[in-house]
Design an enzyme around this catalytic site. Sequence first.
Site, mmCIF file in Angstrom:
data_model
loop_
_atom_site.group_PDB
_atom_site.id
_atom_site.type_symbol
_atom_site.label_atom_id
_atom_site.label_comp_id
_atom_site.label_asym_id
_atom_site.label_seq_id
_atom_site.Cartn_x
_atom_site.Cartn_y
_atom_site.Cartn_z
ATOM 1 N N PRO A 267 0.832 -1.218 0.000
ATOM 2 C CA PRO A 267 0.000 0.000 0.000
ATOM 3 C C PRO A 267 0.863 1.262 0.000
ATOM 4 O O PRO A 267 1.772 1.388 0.804
ATOM 5 C CB PRO A 267 -0.795 -0.106 1.302
ATOM 6 C CG PRO A 267 -0.657 -1.513 1.755
ATOM 7 C CD PRO A 267 0.629 -2.027 1.194
ATOM 8 N N GLU A 268 0.584 2.155 -0.930
ATOM 9 C CA GLU A 268 1.271 3.449 -0.976
ATOM 10 C C GLU A 268 0.278 4.524 -0.509
ATOM 11 O O GLU A 268 -0.817 4.198 -0.062
ATOM 12 C CB GLU A 268 1.776 3.714 -2.404
ATOM 13 C CG GLU A 268 2.734 2.614 -2.884
ATOM 14 C CD GLU A 268 3.242 2.825 -4.316
ATOM 15 O OE1 GLU A 268 3.310 3.980 -4.761
ATOM 16 O OE2 GLU A 268 3.563 1.827 -4.974
#
Length: 290
Positions: A2-3
Site C-alpha cells: 500500500p502506498e
Amino acid sequence: MPELPEVESVRRTLEPHLLDRWIRGVWVYRPEVINGIPLAYDLLNQGRIKRLLRKGKQLAIETYDRRAICVHLGMSGQLYWQQGLGHTPTASAGPRPDHVHVQWRIEPDEAETDAGTGTASGLLIFRDPRRFGEVATFRDARVLLEQRWSELGPDALEIEPAELTRATRTTRRAIKAVLLDQRVLAGVGNIYADESLFLAGIRPSRVARTLKATQVEALCTAIRQVLGRAIAAGGSTLRDFKNADEQPGRYAQHHQVYGRGGEACVRCGGVLTVKTLGQRTTVWCKVCQR
Ligand SMILES: [Zn+2]
C-alpha cells in the site's frame, strides 16, 4: 505494498466508523507486531477517538487524551471495519481469526443513537498475513508527530517544487530512487513513482541533478495529480489491497506504465521498456520519457 493513495483510502473509509467513538476493548493475538508496549492502555483502550491522521504510507489514530497508535501496513497489512459485535472474541477463549493480530472493540458515545441497531458498534481489525506491518504505540501523540513522523519528508500530496529541487540538485542518484526515498517525500512507492515519471515525461534512470527547473515543477504537478486521481479511485488493487470497508481500489485499471512492460505506450504506441532499476521493476517509454 500500500502506498499513499491506498493508505488514504483506508483512512477515509475508517473515519465514519471511528470518529468520536469509544474503544471498549483490545485483543492482542500477536504481541510481536507491536512496537512499544502491547498493553491495552497503550493501544488506546477506553479512549475516545479524536482523529485519524496520515503521513506518507503511515496511518495513526489519536484519542482525546492524546494517546496515539501508528499503523504501518507493510506489504499486506489490512486495517478494516467489521460491523456489529456478534462475534466478539475474548483474549482467552475462542479460535484466533486467520492472521488477525490486534482487534479493537468500538462503541458509540452514549449520546449517539445506536438503539438496538448496533450500527455504530463494531470491530477495528488489524490483519497481516505476511507480517511486515507494525503497530506502534505512543503515550503522547506529540512524540509520534515530532519524532517518528519528523523523520519523513513532506507528504507527497503536498510536495512543493522548492522541496523537490533541494533534494535533487546535488544528488547523483536516479530520479526514481529520489522519489522512493521517504525522507525526501513520504508516500510514493514503486507504482506511483513510475506513473508520475511517465506523466511528467521524465526517464526513471535520469540523474536527478540534471533535471531542469521546469521538469522538477512538472514532476511535482504529476505526483500530485497521479496521487489525487488514485485516491479518487480508492487506490490500486494489485493482489489483495482493500479499504476499511473491504472494497478493492479501481485505479489499477488506469495505470499507464506500471505493470504494462512490453505493452504499447498509451501516448506514442511504442513498446514500453521494463527493467530493474535500484532493485525495483521499472517500466517506462523510451520515446516519451527523457
Ligand atoms: Zn511513448
